[in-house]
Motif scaffolding. Structure first.
Motif, PDB file in Angstrom:
ATOM      1  N   SER A  66       5.641  -5.604  -2.436  1.00 11.72           N
ATOM      2  CA  SER A  66       5.336  -4.089  -2.933  1.00 11.72           C
ATOM      3  C   SER A  66       5.992  -3.190  -1.917  1.00 11.72           C
ATOM      4  O   SER A  66       6.646  -3.774  -1.663  1.00 11.72           O
ATOM      5  CB  SER A  66       3.800  -3.660  -3.134  1.00 11.72           C
ATOM      6  OG  SER A  66       3.486  -2.527  -4.080  1.00 11.72           O
ATOM      7  N   GLY A  76       1.180  -0.888   0.000  1.00 11.76           N
ATOM      8  CA  GLY A  76      -0.186   0.014  -0.458  1.00 11.76           C
ATOM      9  C   GLY A  76       0.657   0.916   0.206  1.00 11.76           C
ATOM     10  O   GLY A  76       0.677   1.781  -0.885  1.00 11.76           O
ATOM     11  N   ARG A 122      -3.152   0.645   3.999  1.00  8.69           N
ATOM     12  CA  ARG A 122      -4.156  -1.174   3.439  1.00  8.69           C
ATOM     13  C   ARG A 122      -4.263  -1.193   5.363  1.00  8.69           C
ATOM     14  O   ARG A 122      -3.471  -0.724   6.366  1.00  8.69           O
ATOM     15  CB  ARG A 122      -3.412  -1.686   3.554  1.00  8.69           C
ATOM     16  CG  ARG A 122      -3.173  -0.912   1.684  1.00  8.69           C
ATOM     17  CD  ARG A 122      -4.136  -1.599   0.673  1.00  8.69           C
ATOM     18  NE  ARG A 122      -4.014  -1.329  -0.504  1.00  8.69           N
ATOM     19  CZ  ARG A 122      -4.447  -0.522  -1.405  1.00  8.69           C
ATOM     20  NH1 ARG A 122      -4.633   0.911  -0.631  1.00  8.69           N
ATOM     21  NH2 ARG A 122      -4.342   0.327  -2.737  1.00  8.69           N
ATOM     22  N   TYR A 142      -4.820  -8.851  -0.947  1.00  9.09           N
ATOM     23  CA  TYR A 142      -5.259  -9.359   0.865  1.00  9.09           C
ATOM     24  C   TYR A 142      -5.395 -10.489   0.699  1.00  9.09           C
ATOM     25  O   TYR A 142      -5.504 -10.719   1.557  1.00  9.09           O
ATOM     26  CB  TYR A 142      -4.837  -7.678   1.202  1.00  9.09           C
ATOM     27  CG  TYR A 142      -4.086  -7.335   1.544  1.00  9.09           C
ATOM     28  CD1 TYR A 142      -4.458  -5.647   0.067  1.00  9.09           C
ATOM     29  CD2 TYR A 142      -2.716  -6.868   1.149  1.00  9.09           C
ATOM     30  CE1 TYR A 142      -3.287  -5.059   0.321  1.00  9.09           C
ATOM     31  CE2 TYR A 142      -2.004  -6.314   0.539  1.00  9.09           C
ATOM     32  CZ  TYR A 142      -2.091  -5.369   0.488  1.00  9.09           C
ATOM     33  OH  TYR A 142      -1.407  -4.406   0.115  1.00  9.09           O
ATOM     34  N   ASP A 175       0.019  -6.818  -9.390  1.00 10.85           N
ATOM     35  CA  ASP A 175      -0.693  -7.276  -8.485  1.00 10.85           C
ATOM     36  C   ASP A 175      -1.003  -9.060  -9.665  1.00 10.85           C
ATOM     37  O   ASP A 175      -1.891  -9.083 -10.963  1.00 10.85           O
ATOM     38  CB  ASP A 175      -2.395  -6.786  -8.719  1.00 10.85           C
ATOM     39  CG  ASP A 175      -2.000  -6.231  -7.352  1.00 10.85           C
ATOM     40  OD1 ASP A 175      -2.030  -4.901  -7.783  1.00 10.85           O
ATOM     41  OD2 ASP A 175      -0.791  -5.967  -6.436  1.00 10.85           O
TER      42      ASP A 175
HETATM   43  C1  LIG Z   1       6.230   2.896  -3.988  1.00 11.20           C
HETATM   44  S1  LIG Z   1       5.867   1.273  -3.663  1.00 11.20           S
HETATM   45  C2  LIG Z   1       4.381   0.952  -4.414  1.00 11.20           C
HETATM   46  C3  LIG Z   1       3.200   0.081  -3.786  1.00 11.20           C
HETATM   47  C4  LIG Z   1       2.131  -0.402  -3.885  1.00 11.20           C
HETATM   48  N1  LIG Z   1       1.269   0.931  -4.095  1.00 11.20           N
HETATM   49  C5  LIG Z   1      -0.032   1.042  -4.234  1.00 11.20           C
HETATM   50  O1  LIG Z   1       0.334   0.909  -5.721  1.00 11.20           O
HETATM   51  C6  LIG Z   1       1.278  -1.554  -3.441  1.00 11.20           C
HETATM   52  O2  LIG Z   1       1.404  -1.600  -2.423  1.00 11.20           O
HETATM   53  N2  LIG Z   1       0.112  -2.422  -4.406  1.00 11.20           N
HETATM   54  C7  LIG Z   1      -0.543  -2.859  -3.779  1.00 11.20           C
HETATM   55  C8  LIG Z   1      -0.062  -4.240  -3.312  1.00 11.20           C
HETATM   56  O3  LIG Z   1       0.344  -4.984  -4.249  1.00 11.20           O
HETATM   57  C9  LIG Z   1      -1.702  -2.025  -2.810  1.00 11.20           C
HETATM   58  O4  LIG Z   1      -1.932  -2.889  -1.239  1.00 11.20           O
HETATM   59  O5  LIG Z   1      -1.889  -1.357  -3.252  1.00 11.20           O
END
Ligand SMILES: CSCC[C@H](NC=O)C(=O)N[C@@H](CO)C(=O)O
Length: 665
Positions: free
Chosen positions: A508, A420, A423, A435, A612
């Motif tokens: 991520s 996130g 989240r 998730y 994802d």
């Molecule tokens: C520069 S870190 C980007 C992380 C990404 N954030 C938004 O897209 C991320 O965590 N993505 C997903 C997990 O796969 C999410 O929960 O948004």
């Protein structure tokens, strides 16, 4: 919509269809990554409209299976419920059915398009704009469509008149106008004005230039401000996780979310007087909002009363406090209200995956899905708990213990960090697909004999504004590392856990936290899996700013700055077609480790996949790789790692194992 081992299909629940009342109305039989979204009724309730395929907006469609076909680009489909006949209405996405139900407005690249659902007329382009179109909103009479168009660091509200076939704009004075919403009589449009773009900063933004709500009369380009946020808490606009940002009610008030109290809560503003009221005070924040057809009452989900849960409420402003529709121990979210007063939502528990439920007027709740396999009841129930980071921040987490874990038989443990970062993991199957998968992986790891601690680290949602926008966060100082450290110390203090066999995995943003833990605290983390993680924040800065103070700070907050003290073995995983966190982040991390660390590093590339994962087979690859890695690294007692930051000469780096379906870079 349900995803059964990668086969995404649409189902309809109708008690008249027999005991479970469930019928599948689409026929997707392959794990092919075909995404489904934006499900809506059409032709009354005779048909369903939805988007099938990937929104590529100008880029190339993902080629998940490598068959050169590429994932299907997004198109709007209609399936007649009775016959199951399906036809494509047009290429595009973000469809919105008109109030009368016979037309849809939708987006195709930079075109606003209109189509008749009964196909009596071919789709036509209402207008083409320079910007990215979002937030379509039909006027109550279905004669106009309002939308936002973002372009060149600005965003403005357009109103297309179907009778005149003309487009007019509301003056935006160089601001960022979003989230158009019509008045009940269709005479006016309300919208949100931001004085700075609503972009993720990954650095914490507790306050900014105050946002405002404005209204404009139809046909008028000028607008007036009816409310402005105060400076300080709540000055930065925060959208709900799901649902419209503004709801203009028939009583002349507009409902919106505001963090003035430090919690994202529902407020109302009287359009005529500007009087504001907090409709959901107390500790807790709003996640989903849905209007009831009467445009007086509304539904929302929040964690009032249990910050680690999600409950459904009905509210009619001016008619007393919100009424709880569900109890606090289940997780219920994403409500939809029907004309007959019945409410539908998605509900899950620690055992039961996400399923649709119906809540009748007397708050009687019925599950609409088929009976679940009995083995789900054996899933490990979570212990909801809280520990403190060394700066005193309370960190909420769920602890899952395998059967038999006790002081006499301490088990290896794995810390899970979500992505996130905004989240919140709950002690149940999650409403967000990524998730939902990670909850399943956590249960798999418990089944393999690991304790699992799923950590809601700072920067996440559910615990208020100051928790979500902390000081020195992300690329401005990595304060979230304090929670990485605290999680390991918490586990090492549990009698059921072997303190020398604590690992971590994250995807991520979660992958970033694992890398920070391994780079800075290999004495606490004996092994880790970094999936699609950020390794070097400074890559976000243009070449010309690489020597700027912010870029230098960003790099110092990144794992690549501490690879010399990275000692523990790690598995680095990345999808080769990741368009959110570039694969280069993992390649650069691997290179830094090769230069500065003697840690045993393995890599797995998941070919052609997205950030994802979209194929069930890719998820299976990920799950197997993570479980196998931890069984190899933590499944047996190991000597603790000493804290040696001198970068001693160690054994040669282990060769990268041949990934199951990837290539070694
Ligand atoms: C520069 S870190 C980007 C992380 C990404 N954030 C938004 O897209 C991320 O965590 N993505 C997903 C997990 O796969 C999410 O929960 O948004």
């Amino acid at each position: 919509m349900a995803n059964d081992a990668g086969r995404r299909n649409i189902w309809i629940a109708n008690p008249a269809d027999g005991d479970t009342g469930l019928r599948r109305i689409t026929d997707h039989t392959r794990d092919d990554g075909l995404l489904l979204a934006d499900l809506q009724w059409g032709l009354g309730s005779a048909a369903l409209l939805y988007v099938a395929g990937s929104i590529t907006t100008g880029g190339r469609a993902p080629d998940l299976r490598g068959d050169g076909e590429g994932a299907a680009p997004a198109e709007i489909r209609l399936t007649v419920i009775e016959s199951g006949d399906t036809r494509t209405i047009a290429a595009g996405y973000a469809p919105l059915v008109s109030p009368a139900g016979h037309s849809i407005a939708f987006v195709d690249a930079q075109d606003l398009r209109i189509a008749r659902i009964d196909a009596l007329h071919p789709p036509f382009t209402a207008c083409s704009v320079a910007g990215t179109i979002s937030g379509l909103s039909w006027s109550p009479r279905g004669d106009k469509i309002a939308f936002a168009s973002a372009h060149d660091g600005q965003s403005r509200i357009g109103v297309f008149d179907l009778a005149e076939r003309s487009l007019s704009w509301i003056d935006n004075d160089g601001a960022f106008d979003i989230a158009a919403a019509w008045s009940a009589d269709g005479a006016g449009v309300a919208f949100i004005r931001l004085l700075e773009p609503d972009a993720e900063t990954y650095s914490g933004r507790p306050e900014g230039l105050p946002w405002s709500i404005r209204t404009a009369g139809v046909g008028h380009s000028a607008s007036r401000c009816i409310w402005t946020a105060y400076t300080g808490p709540g000055s930065v606009f925060r959208s709900f996780e799901h649902g419209p940002a503004l709801l203009w009610r028939t009583n002349g008030t507009i409902i919106f979310g505001w963090e003035r109290t430090g919690w994202l809560q529902l407020h109302s503003v009287d359009v005529a007087t500007g009087a504001v009221a907090n409709l959901t005070p107390g500790q807790g924040e709003i996640f989903s909002v849905a209007s009831c057809p009467d445009r007086r009452s509304l539904l929302f989900s929040s964690n009032h009363g249990n910050l680690d849960g999600r409950r459904l409420w009905r509210l009619e402003p001016g008619k007393g406090a919100p009424v709880a529709l569900t109890n606090a121990d289940a997780v219920t979210d994403r409500p939809v209200a029907c004309r007959n007063g019945r409410v539908f939502a998605l509900q899950s528990s620690s055992a039961n995956p996400l399923r649709p439920v119906a809540i009748d007027g007397d708050r009687r709740l019925r599950c609409l899905a088929s009976p679940l396999p009995r083995w789900l009841a054996d899933l490990a129930p979570p212990e909801q708990l809280c520990f403190q980071a060394r700066d005193g921040t309370d960190i909420h987490a769920q602890l899952y213990l395998p059967q038999g874990a006790d002081a006499a038989q301490p088990v290896p443990a794995i810390v899970h960090f979500h992505g996130g970062p905004a989240r919140q993991m709950l002690g149940a199957w999650h409403v967000i697909e990524t998730y939902h998968q990670q909850y399943g992986l956590n249960q798999l790891l418990v089944d393999r004999g690991f304790a699992v601690l799923s950590v809601n680290y700072r920067g996440g949602t559910g615990y208020g504004l100051s928790f979500r926008e902390p000081a020195d966060f992300g690329l401005s100082g990595a304060s979230e590392y304090l929670d990485v450290e605290a999680a390991a110390h918490f586990l090492r203090g549990r009698a059921e856990v072997d303190p020398n066999r604590v690992g971590a995995y994250g995807v991520s943003y979660g992958g970033l936290l694992v890398s920070l833990g391994l780079a800075r605290a290999s004495h606490l983390y004996a092994a880790g899996v970094v999936c699609a993680g950020v390794a070097d924040w400074s890559a976000l800065f243009p070449e010309a700013e690489q020597d700027s103070a912010p870029a230098r700070l960003a790099r110092s907050a990144s794992p690549v700055s501490d690879t010399a003290s990275w000692r523990s073995p790690a598995l680095l995983i990345h999808a080769t077609d990741d368009r959110v966190v570039p694969l280069q982040q993992t390649i650069d991390l691997r290179e830094a480790l090769r230069r500065e660390s003697d840690a045993a590093i393995e890599m797995l590339l998941i070919e052609r996949e997205q950030h994802d994962l979209q194929l069930a087979s890719s998820c299976a690859t990920l799950f197997d790789a993570i479980a196998d890695f931890f069984e190899r690294k933590l499944g047996r007692a190991i000597e603790p790692v000493t804290v040696d930051r001198r970068g001693a000469d160690g054994p040669p780096l282990s060769e990268m194992t041949r990934p199951q379906n990837g290539t070694v870079p």
